[in-house]
Each structure stands twice: as structure tokens, then as C-alpha cells.
Design an enzyme around this catalytic site. Structure first.
Site, PDB file in Angstrom:
ATOM      1  CD  GLU A   5      43.656  41.033  36.924  1.00  0.00           C
ATOM      2  OE1 GLU A   5      44.176  40.519  37.925  1.00  0.00           O
ATOM      3  OE2 GLU A   5      43.212  40.354  35.993  1.00  0.00           O
ATOM      4  CD  GLU A  30      45.453  39.734  32.535  1.00  0.00           C
ATOM      5  OE1 GLU A  30      45.089  38.826  33.320  1.00  0.00           O
ATOM      6  OE2 GLU A  30      46.244  40.635  32.846  1.00  0.00           O
TER       7      GLU A  30
HETATM    8  C1  GBH Z   1      45.189  37.540  36.260  1.00  0.00           C
HETATM    9  O1  GBH Z   1      44.320  37.886  37.293  1.00  0.00           O
HETATM   10  C2  GBH Z   1      46.478  38.304  36.430  1.00  0.00           C
HETATM   11  O2  GBH Z   1      46.392  39.562  35.792  1.00  0.00           O
HETATM   12  C3  GBH Z   1      47.689  37.573  35.918  1.00  0.00           C
HETATM   13  O3  GBH Z   1      48.849  38.189  36.398  1.00  0.00           O
HETATM   14  C4  GBH Z   1      47.637  36.118  36.309  1.00  0.00           C
HETATM   15  O4  GBH Z   1      48.772  35.421  35.866  1.00  0.00           O
HETATM   16  C5  GBH Z   1      46.381  35.527  35.732  1.00  0.00           C
HETATM   17  O5  GBH Z   1      45.277  36.179  36.266  1.00  0.00           O
HETATM   18  C6  GBH Z   1      46.193  34.047  36.069  1.00  0.00           C
HETATM   19  O6  GBH Z   1      46.002  33.868  37.428  1.00  0.00           O
HETATM   20  O7  GBH Z   1      38.759  31.046  43.260  1.00  0.00           O
HETATM   21  O8  GBH Z   1      39.938  31.973  45.151  1.00  0.00           O
HETATM   22  O9  GBH Z   1      41.168  31.002  43.328  1.00  0.00           O
HETATM   23  C7  GBH Z   1      43.123  37.162  37.363  1.00  0.00           C
HETATM   24  C8  GBH Z   1      42.304  37.513  38.587  1.00  0.00           C
HETATM   25  C9  GBH Z   1      41.649  36.644  40.702  1.00  0.00           C
HETATM   26  C10 GBH Z   1      40.898  35.585  38.702  1.00  0.00           C
HETATM   27  C11 GBH Z   1      41.348  35.401  41.514  1.00  0.00           C
HETATM   28  C12 GBH Z   1      40.548  34.353  39.488  1.00  0.00           C
HETATM   29  C13 GBH Z   1      40.093  33.291  41.521  1.00  0.00           C
HETATM   30  C14 GBH Z   1      39.991  33.346  43.018  1.00  0.00           C
HETATM   31  N1  GBH Z   1      41.968  36.325  39.339  1.00  0.00           N
HETATM   32  N2  GBH Z   1      40.285  34.618  40.886  1.00  0.00           N
HETATM   33  S1  GBH Z   1      39.959  31.746  43.727  1.00  0.00           S
END
Ligand code: GBH
Length: 440
Positions: free
Chosen positions: A170, A354
Site C-alpha cells: 500500500e 487484502e
Molecule cells: C490495510 O490498509 C492495511 O494494510 C492493514 O495493515 C490494516 O490493518 C488494515 O488495512 C485495516 O485497517 O475513512 O479516513 O478512516 C487499508 C487502507 C486506508 C483503507 C484508510 C481505509 C479509510 C480512511 N485503508 N481507509 S478513513
């Protein structure tokens, strides 16, 4: 909500791979085995950045309990296990090798092979050695250069036994959440730093692909996170803002990695801040890969704002939501994967590297929300395969409850519940149903 999956293994192509993922800092326990301080340890020490200032010091104590955890992955009927190698464990200061660190992954990979689990490695899932963070982290070119050395160490020691390898998990999260939004380490809110990180993380990917190829490591890939961007209203300004969000989030890295170009609309905003001669790196960033992975969780409602470029903000999500407050939106996965194939990856094997949700924490709870979430996303996967999308595998996030970054140990994504006081693992209903679905 349902209490069982509507699919079984026989609904997928014979060679389709089911896996579960974890990451090093989130489960291992960085207090053990001579791992170095990471920028997440420093970030957690800043008041207000991480819930209760929690770190990955102990986490799931996977460093000691890995045989039990690999048994759980095997007993779920999974074909593969996606794990990551901690840069700060293998090179505590970012430069010198900690032999105990490499030995740990050596045992772990053998443990997977003994259990019939194909090892899917990610070299970097966010634990930058703090010594390199102090030099400027992903804003400086030295970090991608050192990363290539790290990739060489992993390749030399583990490369012949890995089923697949991706350098970076990511890149958007690393660069944008860390340097622009400030909600991940190192916690900066600086467009210039973010632009430089958006370039250097891609460069790290490309340099590492080169280092891995030089050691004949097979099946190399890229893993990007994607979020489906929905304009908060029909107003043209919101529609344009959603397109910018899509560009920064979903098009920047695939464009660079697959075509060696950055999308024009986003380049207009970031170009003034990119490092000098960035064009010279585009060939390295776009080294050919063998597969492409997408991590998908949610969609996002986007509205235009008045501030600095990209002048956008997140509008409130609309239900139903997970325990993270993230909207449940399987159709977004459908749209994003089709667009990824059409615009970027073509015939390349595509992976959902994922997918999962936080919810129902109690070990004895019904867990129907998670079963429903996973089932709906797997239904999308089946539809895509039926339509000829070259989807090769699906990876659950996550095998275990773990350190959920800025949210500490509050949010639980595991197929398996972890009691962090006793380290007791208890499979959830989703785990048990999955084991059944995969057995026939
Ligand atoms: C994954 O990233 C990670 O790879 C992992 O390490 C982690 O544990 C898992 O997600 C769960 O979080 O609406 O402002 O809250 C996911 C990428 C980026 C997806 C932020 C959701 C929400 C932004 N994430 N996004 S917000």
C-alpha cells in the site's frame, strides 16, 4: 445477516488461491529478537497520535507463537499465507543485518512449507527503521536506496522458497497517510513531503523489483490499496474532487508501476514538489512485474473544499458501516478491479491481496457481520472471474486480531480472536465457517 458463507471452494477455479494475511509489526512483538526501533514507535510516543500510545512491542507475540498461528492458517484450509518481513527486525538501524532477525523468517518460511502453506511475502508493511526516519524517511532518496539493500538480504536468504513477493504494501498509505494526512507515521501534514514520498515509495518498489530479479526470485508483484470514490453530491466541484481522490489514491501508483507515467491531473498538483529529475526514475518504477494485487475495504464520499490542492475532504459515510466506520461497498471492488484491468494490468494475474472488516470483538459472538462482509466481496470475485477478469487469488485480512496502527488494539479484523492479556487465540465463527467452505 447470514451465519454461513454462500460459496464453497468448488465455486472457484481449481487453481484459485485462498490465503490470509498478517503483517510483521502488527503481530510479531518488536520487543523481541533484537528488532530496531521503528518510526511507528516514535509516532506512538507523540501524544494523541495513537490510541493510548500503544505500539507493536508485544502485539500477538507471534515471534514466539508462530507455530500455533501457522497451524491456525493451515487448519482453516488455506492454500497460502501472506506475511511481511520487518525491515527494522532484519536491519535494526536500516543498514546492518541482525542475524536473529533473518533466522526468524527462515524458520517461519520453513514452517509454512511444512504445513503446505505457500509463502506470500511482502517486504515492507510500514515499519521503517527509526534511524532512517531521522534522516528524512520517505522524503529522501537514501531510503529507497537502502530499501534495495534490504530486498537483496531477503532475496538471498529466503528468495528460493517464496511463492510470491511484493516489495511494498500500500504505497498510498505510506506516502499520503504518513506525510499528507498525518494519521500514520511519521505524522506529517506537508504537501511537499507527501509528493516526495509518493515518488520515493514507488522508486523503492522498482529498485527492490530489480534487486529481487537479480537474485532470480520468482513471481514478483505490486500491492496497492484502492478505495472507490463517490462524489458527495452531483455538484461539478464534488465530482471533480472525487476524480482527484481517485487519481491520488487509485491511479498514481498503478500508472507509475505499470506504464511509467503519473496521471496528468494529479501531476499538475504534485509536480512542483517532486524531487529534481524525477522523470529519470520512471523506468525503474515501471520494472515489469508478474502479478498485481489490490487491497480493498471501502468506498469514500468525497466533497470539494476550499484549502490547498487537492482541495477535497471526506464527507460522512452512509450506512451500513463496519466497526471502523467504513462503508460496506462490495460494488466498489467490482468497479475498481475492472478499471484496473482495462487501464493498467491487462492479462496480468490480479489478486485481492487484502479484504476484511473490523467487528464483533467477543470470541464467542456470532460474527455474522464479518461472514456477510466477506461473502459479499467473494461474490464479486466470482462474478469477475465469470466475466474473464484474470483473478488468481483472494487474501483475507486478517488471520489474527492485531495492532491496528493509530487505533491501537481497539479494532479487531481477525478470523481468529486474540485475547491480548493472555495471548489466547479463539477462532471466530467466520473462521470455522470458512474452514468448512474451503473443504468442499
Ligand atoms: C490495510 O490498509 C492495511 O494494510 C492493514 O495493515 C490494516 O490493518 C488494515 O488495512 C485495516 O485497517 O475513512 O479516513 O478512516 C487499508 C487502507 C486506508 C483503507 C484508510 C481505509 C479509510 C480512511 N485503508 N481507509 S478513513
Amino acid at each position: 445477516m447470514m451465519d454461513d458463507f454462500t460459496f464453497s471452494r468448488s465455486d472457484f477455479p481449481e487453481n484459485f488461491v485462498f490465503a490470509a494475511a498478517t503483517s510483521a509489526y502488527q503481530i510479531e512483538g518488536h520487543a523481541f529478537g533484537g528488532a530496531g526501533r521503528t518510526h511507528w514507535d516514535s509516532f506512538a510516543a507523540i501524544p494523541g497520535k495513537v490510541v493510548r500510545g500503544e505500539t507493536g512491542a508485544i502485539a500477538c507475540d507471534h515471534y514466539h507463537r508462530w507455530p500455533e498461528d501457522l497451524d491456525l492458517a493451515r487448519d482453516a484450509g488455506l492454500d497460502a499465507y501472506r506475511f511481511s518481513t520487518s525491515w527494522a527486525r532484519i536491519m535494526p538501524d536500516g543498514v546492518n543485518v541482525n542475524p536473529k532477525g533473518v533466522d526468524f523468517y527462515d524458520r517461519l518460511v520453513d514452517g509454512m512449507l511444512e504445513r503446505g502453506l505457500r509463502p506470500m511475502a511482502t517486504l515492507y508493511h510500514w515499519e521503517l527503521p527509526d534511524a532512517l526516519a531521522k534522516k528524512g524517511g520517505w522524503t529522501v532518496r537514501e531510503v529507497p536506496e537502502r530499501f534495495a539493500d534490504f530486498a537483496d538480504v531477503v532475496a538471498a536468504r529466503l528468495g528460493d522458497r517464496l511463492f510470491s513477493t511484493a516489495p511494498v504494501n500500500e504505497p498510498w498509505c505510506i506516502a499520503w497517510l504518513g506525510y499528507h494526512d498525518g494519521i500514520h507515521a511519521p505524522g506529517l501534514t506537508d504537501l511537499r513531503a507527501a509528493a516526495r514520498a509518493m515518488h520515493h515509495v514507488g522508486l523503492a518498489h522498482g529498485l527492490a523489483i530489480g534487486a529481487l530479479r537479480a537474485r532470480s526470485v520468482r513471481n514478483l508483484g505490486a500491492v496497492c490499496n484502492m478505495e472507490y470514490a463517490i462524489p458527495a453530491s452531483d455538484a461539478p466541484a464534488d465530482v471533480e474532487a472525487a476524480h482527484r481522490y481517485d487519481g491520488i489514491y487509485n491511479r498514481w501508483f498503478p500508472g507509475a508501476m505499470m506504464h511509467g507515467t503519473y496521471p496528468d491531473d494529479i501531476l499538475r498538483g504534485l509536480k512542483p514538489h517532486l524531487p529534481a529529475n524525477w522523470q529519470d526514475d520512471m523506468k525503474i518504477i515501471s520494472q515489469p512485474v508478474d502479478w498485481f494485487g489490490v487491497n480493498y475495504y471501502t468506498c469514500q464520499r468525497i466533497e470539494a473544499t476550499q484549502g490547498e490542492w487537492p482541495a477535497l475532504g471526506l464527507a460522512p459515510a452512509r450506512g451500513p458501516l463496519t466497526a471502523m466506520g467504513w462503508e460496506i461497498c462490495p460494488e466498489g471492488l467490482d468497479w475498481l478491479l475492472r478499471r484496473t484491468v482495462t487501464d493498467y494490468t491487462g492479462d496480468l494475474p490480479l489478486w485481492i491481496t487484502e479484504n476484511g472488516m473490523a467487528g464483533d470483538d467477543g470470541p464467542g459472538k456470532a460474527d455474522n457481520g464479518r461472514i456477510d462482509y466477506l461473502d459479499r466481496h467473494l461474490a464479486v470475485a466470482r462474478r469477475l472471474i465469470g466475466d474473464g477478469i484474470p483473478l488468481a487469488g483472494y487474501v483475507f485480512w486478517s488471520l489474527l486480531d492485531n495492532y491496528e496502527w493509530a487505533l491501537g488494539y481497539d479494532k479487531r479484523f481477525g478470523l481468529v480472536h486474540v485475547d491480548f492479556a493472555t495471548q489466547k487465540r479463539t477462532p471466530r465463527a467466520s473462521y470455522r465457517r470458512l474452514a468448512r467452505a474451503l473443504s468442499h
